[in-house]
Design a protein around this motif. Structure first.
Motif, short mmCIF file in Angstrom:
data_model
loop_
_atom_site.label_atom_id
_atom_site.label_comp_id
_atom_site.label_asym_id
_atom_site.label_seq_id
_atom_site.Cartn_x
_atom_site.Cartn_y
_atom_site.Cartn_z
N THR A 81 0.83 -1.20 0.00
CA THR A 81 0.00 0.00 0.00
C THR A 81 0.87 1.26 0.00
O THR A 81 0.60 2.21 -0.72
N GLU A 84 2.37 1.78 -3.46
CA GLU A 84 1.39 2.31 -4.41
C GLU A 84 1.22 3.81 -4.20
O GLU A 84 1.04 4.56 -5.13
N ARG A 85 1.26 4.22 -2.94
CA ARG A 85 1.16 5.63 -2.63
C ARG A 85 2.36 6.39 -3.20
O ARG A 85 2.23 7.45 -3.77
N ARG A 90 -2.92 6.93 -5.92
CA ARG A 90 -4.12 7.52 -5.31
C ARG A 90 -5.25 6.52 -5.07
O ARG A 90 -6.35 6.89 -4.70
N ASN A 92 -6.07 2.05 -4.19
CA ASN A 92 -5.54 0.71 -3.97
C ASN A 92 -6.70 -0.27 -4.11
O ASN A 92 -7.76 -0.07 -3.53
N ILE A 97 -8.57 6.86 -2.36
CA ILE A 97 -8.06 7.35 -1.09
C ILE A 97 -8.19 8.87 -1.11
O ILE A 97 -7.56 9.54 -1.93
N ARG B 408 -2.54 9.55 -12.95
CA ARG B 408 -2.09 8.78 -11.79
C ARG B 408 -1.24 7.60 -12.20
O ARG B 408 -0.49 7.06 -11.40
#
Lengths: 412, 470
Positions: A81, A84-85, A90, A92, A97, B408
């Motif tokens: 997690t 990924e951040r 943004r 998961n 989030i 993103r």
């Protein structure tokens, strides 16, 4: 090249240590029965026999066993997690989030109403998408319209509330654009146009959310008790009866450490938590409610409880289950004060659970779970009115509202 | 079993490492053979039988082919044909029967034909069949000696690193390694590094791209936009490269840990300046196989242009069909066959004169369209996607959601783009050569990457049960 040789020895050693330490840790950590964060039973070491081995079942169960019982599972989860951040994703696992710990499911398995299979005839699951199928929404709202007109012939009114999803409400918390939500709401509105009593709360929830009101949970896909109260207020307004004011309730906090389904789906183990409230009418001294819950449609076999709230759920992960004791096929809420109460039928999904506490202030309620019922038989003599409370997620991912078409034909 | 699973790394590999290096050298081959069978049979053990029959027949016919090779060409040829025939028969039966049934059923009067429901594709059959065939042919041609012992031959076919998805090892390339090879710490370290690099490519890059592909595909089905069509195609282009080359890296790395040297299977295919160059850099072991065992025997380019084009056409029809029993793979093969012929006729010379950037864009575009065909087993969906890329049938150029997703995923796309070029490797080599500190940091970096990759594998198995639909 002596140095390189030492480095190679170090490389070999590190690789071996990593593999063997985790292997040994796997062997020596005791197996867990179930996972709190994943809300399910974990795979235990499978029983070996030739039958299960040759069918490949043993192999796949061993895979599961490794996945489920792997040491430091949650630590690894957090590392992922965090990564990924770091990659600025943004999201998961399809969960947005947002600001202040607000989470929302973005992708749903929207159905076009067909069952799809591949060339070999295997069933194909609907893919996750943020789109929806208009035809499915339309046909379900048409079914509601049919029920409305059948009931109207018998003088029973139908009030329809299709609560938005978190992603439709908490738009301001995310970078994620609201266009898909807007399109869905537009589509629902267009197809609900013919309904006499369609309770349109989409703008209300958004405005209240933007205003800082706690109308939807941050970590769960349901509305909060406050959110449900607003629904009750609107339903009363449509029904032409007066709702109890917010101030006439006592707010009880059942839990302030609620981590709901959305956080679980997104694998966010350390998100902000939610508060679960249940409201009780202040002047309820002489009002006693009795709840009968049953898991068969006939409503014959079940048990009677003297509260709508089952606080034992607060100890588990499914804290929202404290409302109406979770999902049951058939629930009946009656006043035992001897006074006369109007009777209402509530056709619902789980959004109805926290709404029921409010509707029960005024009505004797029969509560039916739409997903569980194959056939819905509504006796118009029995009810003064019928409510539908059914979340948009279920509207786009399932087709249970179509059952109302049959229900409409059965109204006599 | 797949390499990128916990049970492979922490059970299979762990046990194998102990077993392999603990037993006397003589027994190592047997260990590899036994665990390879276990590896293969893990998912569907029944198919071991299919593979065993293939192995046994090629092993047996090997003796006959070798016996008559010099004395009786006719007989040798007959046994070669039998050996190849049996192996191909398995491949054809398991892979293509239902495809033919389904298509024959479309003809008038044959609609009663229904696919055989229990017929499933044994995993890796396309790969190991080609390996087995290469043995028979190599022995027939005298390029390799007869393998008299069953265990080394069985191990050649079943060797778990390359069993399921290649590289397709030609028998003559590995013949000697089967019986005499050395394992040492230098090879092991290199192998471990390579394995981790491949694992990272698969888990961190390919799987991330797969997520975009799934998402874009679902979006396209409802409301296609130009950007989402391009997103699908670009993400799939990256996905298939990192997935497949990552798998090859893991295979090569694992092989090296146990002393084997496999030939490279990929050589930065996306920097190619023509489709011809692309196919020299992509899935090299397959192209080599077709070249050596089909193209050249057909006459290659030595019998005039027309014959050469026919040979290219045959090879690419077969290559397409090898990839899967579905029309889109045939179209995909024909597509590349046509492009290759066009390049041979005139385009290649012109491409060479163009600036590198232009010819690379040319090549990438046609490679990506190739993947579009490859991805869409439903040909009409592929046509829709191709149309949407150019605005045909698209609802709009881009939705706000497309832009949000593009933004993103930008860092991930950028990483994939750079990782598709030789730049990281060159940089690595330069630093490795220049700085001793960097050399010392390499093992730590390997460990860190392995750690993160395992974290992603663990997370991918995270499947919360939600009291959801109610």
């Amino acid at each position: 090249m002596k140095q390189q040789r030492i480095i190679n020895i170090v490389t070999t050693a590190l690789f071996a240590v990593f593999v063997f330490v985790l292997s040994l840790a796997f062997i020596f950590t005791p197996d867990k029965e179930s996972s709190q964060t994943e809300r399910r039973k974990l795979q235990q070491f499978p029983e070996f026999n030739w039958g299960s081995f040759s069918s490949g079942k043993f192999g796949s169960q061993i895979n599961e066993y490794f996945n489920d019982q792997f040491p430091l599972r949650e630590t690894f989860l957090e590392i992922k997690t965090a990564f990924e951040r770091l990659l600025l994703k943004r999201e998961n696992n399809g969960v947005l989030i947002g600001k202040d710990g607000q989470l929302a499911v973005r992708l749903f398995q929207a159905t076009d109403g067909e069952i799809h299979s591949d060339a070999d005839g295997n069933y194909i699951e609907e893919p996750y998408t943020d789109k929806f199928y208009e035809a499915n929404v339309k046909s379900q709202l048409d079914a509601i319209k049919e029920l409305e007109s059948s009931l109207a012939e018998k003088g029973v009114k139908l009030y329809v509330l299709l609560p938005p999803r978190t992603v439709d409400v908490a738009c301001s918390a995310f970078y994620y654009p609201s266009e898909n939500s807007d399109a869905l709401i537009r589509c629902v509105r267009e197809n609900a146009a013919g309904l006499e009593n369609f309770i349109d709360m989409y703008d209300i929830y958004r405005a209240r959310y933007d205003n800082g009101e706690y109308v939807y949970y941050k970590t769960d896909h349901h509305w909060t008790t406050l959110g449900a109260y607003y629904a009750y207020a609107e339903l009363c307004k449509a029904a032409g009866v007066s709702a109890l004011a917010q101030s006439s309730f006592t707010v009880n906090v059942a839990a302030d450490d609620f981590t709901g389904t959305t956080a679980a789906k997104g694998g966010m183990l350390h998100n902000d938590t939610d508060t679960v409230e249940y409201w009780t009418a202040k002047d309820s001294s002489n009002v006693k409610l009795k709840m009968f819950v049953s898991n068969d449609y006939s409503g014959k076999n079940g048990e009677t409880r003297d509260s709508l709230f089952d606080l034992s759920y607060i100890d588990g992960y499914d804290k929202y289950g404290m409302f109406l004791s979770g999902t049951n096929v058939y629930t009946e809420i009656t006043h035992s004060d001897g006074a006369f109460h109007k009777k209402a039928l509530l056709l619902k999904d789980s959004f109805g659970h926290s709404l029921a506490q409010f509707l029960a202030c005024r009505y004797d309620l029969t509560v039916l779970n739409l997903a569980d019922l194959a056939k819905i038989n509504i006796d118009p003599q029995e009810y003064d009115c019928v409510f539908i409370c059914y979340n948009l997620e279920n509207v786009i991912t399932a087709r249970h509202l179509l059952k109302l078409r049959w229900a409409a034909k059965l109204v006599e | 079993m797949v390499f990128s699973s916990l049970v492979f790394i922490f059970a299979f590999l762990a046990v194998l490492l102990v077993l392999y290096f603990a037993v006397p050298k003589k027994l190592r081959m047997l260990v590899l053979f036994a665990v390879s069978l276990l590896f293969y049979g893990w998912g569907e053990p029944v198919f071991i039988i299919v593979m065993a029959v293939s192995i046994a027949s090629a092993y047996g016919f090997g003796f006959l082919i070798a016996k008559y090779r010099e004395t009786n060409a006719k007989k040798a040829k007959l046994y070669l044909a039998l050996s190849l025939g049996i192996n191909l028969a398995f491949l054809l039966f398991f892979k293509y029967t239902n495809f033919f049934i389904r298509n024959l059923a479309l003809l008038p009067g044959l609609s009663a034909l229904t696919p055989i429901p229990w017929l499933k594709l044994p995993i890796g059959i396309s790969f190991y069949t080609f390996q087995i065939m290469s043995y028979s042919i190599d022995v027939y041609r005298g390029d390799a000696a007869l393998q008299r012992r069953l265990v080394p031959f069985g191990t050649y076919v079943t060797l778990f690193p390359q069993l399921i998805a290649g590289p397709i090892v030609r028998y003559k390339d590995i013949d000697e390694q089967l019986t005499s090879r050395t394992e040492n710490v230098d090879k092991f370290a290199l192998g471990a590094r390579r394995f981790v690099a491949g694992l990272a490519k698969k888990i961190l890059l390919a799987d991330a791209m797969a997520e975009i592909v799934r998402y874009a595909d679902a979006s396209l089905a409802v409301s296609p936009t130009v950007v989402s069509a391009w997103m699908l195609v670009i993400a799939y282009t990256f996905q298939i490269y990192f997935d497949f080359s990552g798998y090859s890296d893991m295979a090569i790395g694992l092989g090296r840990m146990f002393g084997f040297e496999f030939l490279e299977n990929f050589n930065y295919p996306y920097v190619s300046r023509s489709i011809t160059e692309f196919w020299r850099r992509w899935h090299i072991s397959l192209s080599t196989w077709f070249k050596e065992y089909v193209y050249i025997p057909l006459g290659g380019n030595r019998k005039g242009k027309l014959k050469q084009f026919r040979n290219i056409a045959v090879v690419w029809l077969l290559t397409g069909f090898w990839h899967g029993a579905s029309w889109n793979f045939l179209i995909w093969g024909v597509y590349f066959g046509v492009l290759l012929i066009i390049e041979k006729v005139f385009l290649l010379k012109r491409l060479e004169k163009l600036p590198a950037a232009v010819s690379r864009i040319y090549a990438l575009f046609f490679i990506a369209v190739g993947w579009l065909i490859f991805y869409h087993t439903d040909v009409s969906a592929g046509v829709r996607c191709l149309g949407a890329m150019f605005g045909i049938g698209a609802d709009s150029f881009a939705s706000a959601t497309d832009l949000y997703d593009l933004l993103r995923y930008l860092p991930t796309f950028a990483i994939c783009a750079v990782a598709s070029t030789p730049i990281p490797k060159k940089l690595f080599e330069r630093l490795h050569e220049k700085y001793s500190a960097f050399r010392w940091a390499v093992p730590a970096m390997m460990l860190a990457v392995l750690f993160v990759a395992v974290a992603y594998i663990v997370s991918s198995t995270f499947s919360p049960f939600l009291y959801y639909i109610f």
